[in-house]
Design a protein around this motif. Structure first.
Motif, PDB file in Angstrom:
ATOM      1  N   LEU A  37     -28.517  38.504  -5.762  1.00 15.38           N
ATOM      2  CA  LEU A  37     -28.250  38.314  -4.339  1.00 15.38           C
ATOM      3  C   LEU A  37     -26.798  37.930  -4.024  1.00 15.38           C
ATOM      4  CD1 LEU A  37     -29.938  38.774  -1.879  1.00 15.38           C
ATOM      5  CD2 LEU A  37     -30.591  36.380  -1.900  1.00 15.38           C
ATOM      6  N   PRO A  38     -26.162  37.019  -4.781  1.00  8.37           N
ATOM      7  CA  PRO A  38     -24.761  36.696  -4.465  1.00  8.37           C
ATOM      8  C   PRO A  38     -23.804  37.879  -4.625  1.00  8.37           C
ATOM      9  CG  PRO A  38     -25.688  35.044  -5.918  1.00  8.37           C
ATOM     10  CD  PRO A  38     -26.694  36.150  -5.820  1.00  8.37           C
ATOM     11  N   PHE A  39     -24.195  38.879  -5.394  1.00 11.74           N
ATOM     12  CA  PHE A  39     -23.343  40.034  -5.644  1.00 11.74           C
ATOM     13  C   PHE A  39     -23.762  41.250  -4.818  1.00 11.74           C
ATOM     14  CE2 PHE A  39     -23.725  37.472  -9.504  1.00 11.74           C
ATOM     15  CZ  PHE A  39     -22.395  37.069  -9.652  1.00 11.74           C
ATOM     16  N   TYR A  40     -24.496  41.013  -3.741  1.00 11.36           N
ATOM     17  CA  TYR A  40     -25.010  42.114  -2.942  1.00 11.36           C
ATOM     18  C   TYR A  40     -23.886  43.030  -2.430  1.00 11.36           C
ATOM     19  CZ  TYR A  40     -27.530  44.847   0.460  1.00 11.36           C
ATOM     20  OH  TYR A  40     -28.060  45.901   1.151  1.00 11.36           O
ATOM     21  N   GLY A  41     -22.778  42.446  -2.040  1.00 10.50           N
ATOM     22  CA  GLY A  41     -21.657  43.245  -1.531  1.00 10.50           C
ATOM     23  C   GLY A  41     -21.156  44.232  -2.571  1.00 10.50           C
ATOM     24  N   TRP A  42     -21.023  43.777  -3.811  1.00  9.25           N
ATOM     25  CA  TRP A  42     -20.571  44.669  -4.884  1.00  9.25           C
ATOM     26  C   TRP A  42     -21.577  45.792  -5.114  1.00  9.25           C
ATOM     27  CZ3 TRP A  42     -22.332  46.447  -9.529  1.00  9.25           C
ATOM     28  CH2 TRP A  42     -21.393  47.097 -10.336  1.00  9.25           C
ATOM     29  N   TYR A  43     -22.868  45.405  -5.167  1.00 14.86           N
ATOM     30  CA  TYR A  43     -23.913  46.420  -5.361  1.00 14.86           C
ATOM     31  C   TYR A  43     -23.885  47.448  -4.230  1.00 14.86           C
ATOM     32  CZ  TYR A  43     -26.172  43.811  -9.142  1.00 14.86           C
ATOM     33  OH  TYR A  43     -26.456  43.195 -10.326  1.00 14.86           O
ATOM     34  N   ASP A  44     -23.719  46.957  -3.007  1.00 13.71           N
ATOM     35  CA  ASP A  44     -23.705  47.852  -1.853  1.00 13.71           C
ATOM     36  C   ASP A  44     -22.484  48.782  -1.880  1.00 13.71           C
ATOM     37  OD1 ASP A  44     -24.871  48.819   0.512  1.00 13.71           O
ATOM     38  OD2 ASP A  44     -23.568  47.551   1.751  1.00 13.71           O
ATOM     39  N   ASP A  45     -21.338  48.246  -2.251  1.00 14.39           N
ATOM     40  CA  ASP A  45     -20.117  49.063  -2.325  1.00 14.39           C
ATOM     41  C   ASP A  45     -20.228  50.173  -3.368  1.00 14.39           C
ATOM     42  OD1 ASP A  45     -18.994  47.483  -0.395  1.00 14.39           O
ATOM     43  OD2 ASP A  45     -17.802  46.267  -1.790  1.00 14.39           O
ATOM     44  N   HIS A  46     -20.941  49.919  -4.422  1.00 16.32           N
ATOM     45  CA  HIS A  46     -21.070  50.895  -5.512  1.00 16.32           C
ATOM     46  C   HIS A  46     -22.352  51.733  -5.423  1.00 16.32           C
ATOM     47  CE1 HIS A  46     -17.958  48.215  -7.064  1.00 16.32           C
ATOM     48  NE2 HIS A  46     -17.549  49.265  -7.772  1.00 16.32           N
ATOM     49  N   GLY A  47     -23.092  51.584  -4.351  1.00 14.69           N
ATOM     50  CA  GLY A  47     -24.294  52.390  -4.153  1.00 14.69           C
ATOM     51  C   GLY A  47     -25.491  51.939  -4.963  1.00 14.69           C
ATOM     52  N   HIS A  48     -25.493  50.654  -5.354  1.00 16.86           N
ATOM     53  CA  HIS A  48     -26.597  50.141  -6.170  1.00 16.86           C
ATOM     54  C   HIS A  48     -27.394  49.045  -5.465  1.00 16.86           C
ATOM     55  CE1 HIS A  48     -25.153  52.427  -9.526  1.00 16.86           C
ATOM     56  NE2 HIS A  48     -23.980  51.799  -9.543  1.00 16.86           N
ATOM     57  N   ALA A  49     -27.361  49.010  -4.153  1.00 17.81           N
ATOM     58  CA  ALA A  49     -28.093  47.967  -3.427  1.00 17.81           C
ATOM     59  C   ALA A  49     -29.589  48.054  -3.685  1.00 17.81           C
ATOM     60  CB  ALA A  49     -27.813  48.067  -1.933  1.00 17.81           C
ATOM     61  N   TRP A  50     -30.061  49.222  -4.053  1.00 19.28           N
ATOM     62  CA  TRP A  50     -31.496  49.382  -4.312  1.00 19.28           C
ATOM     63  C   TRP A  50     -31.943  48.541  -5.511  1.00 19.28           C
ATOM     64  CZ3 TRP A  50     -33.071  51.417  -8.959  1.00 19.28           C
ATOM     65  CH2 TRP A  50     -32.112  52.077  -9.718  1.00 19.28           C
ATOM     66  N   TRP A  51     -31.021  48.154  -6.409  1.00 19.67           N
ATOM     67  CA  TRP A  51     -31.391  47.299  -7.537  1.00 19.67           C
ATOM     68  C   TRP A  51     -31.899  45.950  -7.031  1.00 19.67           C
ATOM     69  CZ3 TRP A  51     -26.924  47.681 -11.665  1.00 19.67           C
ATOM     70  CH2 TRP A  51     -26.874  48.980 -12.162  1.00 19.67           C
ATOM     71  N   VAL A  52     -31.218  45.411  -6.041  1.00 20.71           N
ATOM     72  CA  VAL A  52     -31.606  44.114  -5.480  1.00 20.71           C
ATOM     73  C   VAL A  52     -32.985  44.211  -4.842  1.00 20.71           C
ATOM     74  CG1 VAL A  52     -30.969  42.336  -3.809  1.00 20.71           C
ATOM     75  CG2 VAL A  52     -29.186  43.527  -5.097  1.00 20.71           C
ATOM     76  N   TRP A  53     -33.187  45.264  -4.056  1.00 18.48           N
ATOM     77  CA  TRP A  53     -34.466  45.406  -3.352  1.00 18.48           C
ATOM     78  C   TRP A  53     -35.599  45.780  -4.291  1.00 18.48           C
ATOM     79  CZ3 TRP A  53     -33.580  42.559   0.306  1.00 18.48           C
ATOM     80  CH2 TRP A  53     -32.379  42.580   1.011  1.00 18.48           C
ATOM     81  N   THR A  54     -35.276  46.438  -5.392  1.00 17.45           N
ATOM     82  CA  THR A  54     -36.305  46.729  -6.393  1.00 17.45           C
ATOM     83  C   THR A  54     -36.829  45.436  -7.008  1.00 17.45           C
ATOM     84  OG1 THR A  54     -35.346  48.887  -6.898  1.00 17.45           O
ATOM     85  CG2 THR A  54     -36.766  47.917  -8.576  1.00 17.45           C
ATOM     86  N   CYS A  55     -35.930  44.495  -7.275  1.00 19.37           N
ATOM     87  CA  CYS A  55     -36.357  43.212  -7.832  1.00 19.37           C
ATOM     88  C   CYS A  55     -37.234  42.438  -6.841  1.00 19.37           C
ATOM     89  CB  CYS A  55     -35.150  42.368  -8.233  1.00 19.37           C
ATOM     90  SG  CYS A  55     -34.251  43.040  -9.627  1.00 19.37           S
ATOM     91  N   LEU A  56     -36.869  42.491  -5.568  1.00 20.36           N
ATOM     92  CA  LEU A  56     -37.688  41.822  -4.557  1.00 20.36           C
ATOM     93  C   LEU A  56     -39.068  42.483  -4.457  1.00 20.36           C
ATOM     94  CD1 LEU A  56     -37.876  39.635  -2.398  1.00 20.36           C
ATOM     95  CD2 LEU A  56     -36.975  41.301  -0.763  1.00 20.36           C
ATOM     96  N   ALA A  57     -39.097  43.808  -4.492  1.00 18.41           N
ATOM     97  CA  ALA A  57     -40.381  44.522  -4.449  1.00 18.41           C
ATOM     98  C   ALA A  57     -41.220  44.199  -5.678  1.00 18.41           C
ATOM     99  CB  ALA A  57     -40.141  46.024  -4.349  1.00 18.41           C
ATOM    100  N   GLY A  58     -40.580  44.108  -6.850  1.00 15.36           N
ATOM    101  CA  GLY A  58     -41.307  43.750  -8.068  1.00 15.36           C
ATOM    102  C   GLY A  58     -41.928  42.368  -7.963  1.00 15.36           C
ATOM    103  N   GLY A  59     -41.197  41.419  -7.392  1.00 17.42           N
ATOM    104  CA  GLY A  59     -41.742  40.081  -7.197  1.00 17.42           C
ATOM    105  C   GLY A  59     -42.897  40.076  -6.205  1.00 17.42           C
ATOM    106  N   GLY A  60     -42.755  40.826  -5.120  1.00 17.92           N
ATOM    107  CA  GLY A  60     -43.841  40.906  -4.129  1.00 17.92           C
ATOM    108  C   GLY A  60     -45.091  41.551  -4.695  1.00 17.92           C
ATOM    109  N   LEU A  61     -44.907  42.640  -5.429  1.00 13.54           N
ATOM    110  CA  LEU A  61     -46.065  43.288  -6.056  1.00 13.54           C
ATOM    111  C   LEU A  61     -46.664  42.407  -7.142  1.00 13.54           C
ATOM    112  CD1 LEU A  61     -44.771  46.950  -6.233  1.00 13.54           C
ATOM    113  CD2 LEU A  61     -46.574  46.046  -4.752  1.00 13.54           C
ATOM    114  N   GLY A  62     -45.805  41.620  -7.791  1.00 14.76           N
ATOM    115  CA  GLY A  62     -46.309  40.675  -8.791  1.00 14.76           C
ATOM    116  C   GLY A  62     -47.225  39.630  -8.166  1.00 14.76           C
TER     117      GLY A  62
END
Length: 90
Positions: A37-62
């Motif tokens: 989460l603290p590195f969201y800006g970097w992930y978003d700039d490089h087109g990898h913001a979906w990594w953050v949301w995948t982890c959140l979805a994994g926790g929710g499905l868990g």
């Protein structure tokens, strides 16, 4: 077709600490989400913001998985207790 017919019985399913395993996996997904989460800006700039949301979805499905396996374990225990009480002694 006879060649593909099983000649032995299927093994019993493996049972282990299912609830603990699912809880551990769920906690891991949430920790990964919080760590990224603290590195969201970097992930978003490089087109990898979906990594953050995948982890959140994994926790929710868990969380759904924890609910499911706890109910499953409770049902197995209820069935085992009910089955023992139905045994008729001669």
């Amino acid at each position: 077709m006879a060649k593909w017919t099983p000649t032995h019985e299927a093994p019993e399913p493996l049972e282990g600490p299912v609830v603990a395993t699912i809880i551990g996996g769920t906690v891991l997904w949430f920790v990964l989400f919080l760590a990224q989460l603290p590195f969201y800006g970097w992930y978003d700039d490089h087109g990898h913001a979906w990594w953050v949301w995948t982890c959140l979805a994994g926790g929710g499905l868990g969380l759904i998985g924890v609910w499911y396996v706890r109910g499953r374990d409770a049902a197995i225990k209820r069935d085992a207790e009910h089955g023992r009480s139905q045994v008729v002694e001669p």
